[in-house]
Scaffold this active site. Sequence first.
Site: not given
Length: 508
Positions: A280, A303, A357, A377
């Site tokens: 990340h 996340d 999406d 990501d």
Amino acid sequence: MPARARLLVLLAAFVCAACGLVYELELVALGGYLLGDSVTQTSVVLSVMVFAMGLGSLLAKHFTRRAAVSFALVECALAVVGGLSVLLLYACWAWLGRYQVALIALTCLIGVLIGAEIPLLMTLIQRIRREEAGRAAADLFAADYVGALIGGLAFPFLLLPALGQADGALLTGAVNAVAGAAVVLWLFRDEPSPRARLLLWTGCGTVLAVLAVAGACTGAIERAARHALYGTTPRQAVQSRYGEIVLTGQARVPAQAGQPLRLYLSGRLAACGSDEYRYHEALVHPALAGVGDSRVLLLGGGDGLALREVLRHRKVTEVLVVTLDPAVPALARTDPALSALGEHSFADPRVRVVTADPLAWLREDSATERFDAVLADLPAPERASRSEYHAVEFYGLAAARLATAGRLAVPAPAGPGLWTVEAGLRAAGLFTVPFPVPGSGPACDPAGSGDAATVLLAARDLRPEPALAADAPPPRSFTAPELSAAATRLATGRPQPLPPPSTLLEPR
């Protein structure tokens, strides 16, 4: 009476067709969840199913003399095989690792049984009232196709969200068994002998009992399979429309040594608490070293871990997160360990979340917003189901959202796949520079967060220089000189010319 009996046979055809299509969709969906390659799974299931249905129709010719009894046996077998198919495949995937073989075998068996239905039902219809074959076939196929429509709509909008994969298949199997028994043991009760009728009643009851017991044991089977798969009992397991989300490791923050938090999406490691920062940091910090960097678009990142790195930049005033599965950010907000690992990033007032999406949002959103950095990501391209996020069209749409001097960062796999991704970015009119994700520690898979081993940094006007911004704490996993040196070393292996890029019509 013949008209009513005929209508009931057509109703049975309707119900059986609906159940058959549900089984087919269950196999396709489960393959996509477990293996990720929905294109291959759909192709395998459909082609094998159609072939097996033709084989089943041929075999049924030998059983038309006792069509009612044969139909009852076919429906009982289909109820057992189709109803238990999800649990059987899940167990094969978790314990045996031969999922593809089991998928083909079950698809073939279910297809043979479904294919045998139409000839037997045609014989039963003609037994009630003989008529022109074309008219009888038209009525039967109409009932079959309408039933398939209802089954196809019921699966994603009713069965899957309300019951899930396993229980939905078990309920479908029970309906299948009851439909077969109703036709034979009521309408055509004169065909089987009293002894055969007793056996059929017993068989139908046994099928329903087996499905009921399987339904009662579904939770235990899933828990045992997860333990075998993840090496421990999952602390959280959420079944969303897009796959299974599993958290393992300690709920306490910080976790004890040797027990880091792990996030799995559809069985694949998506983040490991001891190493995830490496990926990340590599994705975020070089991309936010450009001019401006006050507005950031994060595609994926449900996340909250990439979002954590973005929010460490004091210049950032707004972050728009576009993520497909709302269950992932919901878990990132509520699970204490995952929320703490992400430093409660979704609670920051600078963050706005859109559930969509990413490709569809880029294509359809009519806003003219521009961003100083766009971060993808998203899973690195490994299978056809993931290729849409690494197609030239996706990169072009993402680049169109860049402000002047804005930067785009995308993950890429190590090896030849890296250069296919770079070819796609360049075909979209971008200048690129690749650099590797720093190596992970012993607790997790290489590349820390699972899929990506490399990050590609891109810009529209000139080649972006690997650097770090001064408005954020320095990354833990690399320094600016190390980043620049690693990018230089990686670029020396670039093939000339680059391989063809991936597109939506020709995924690579």
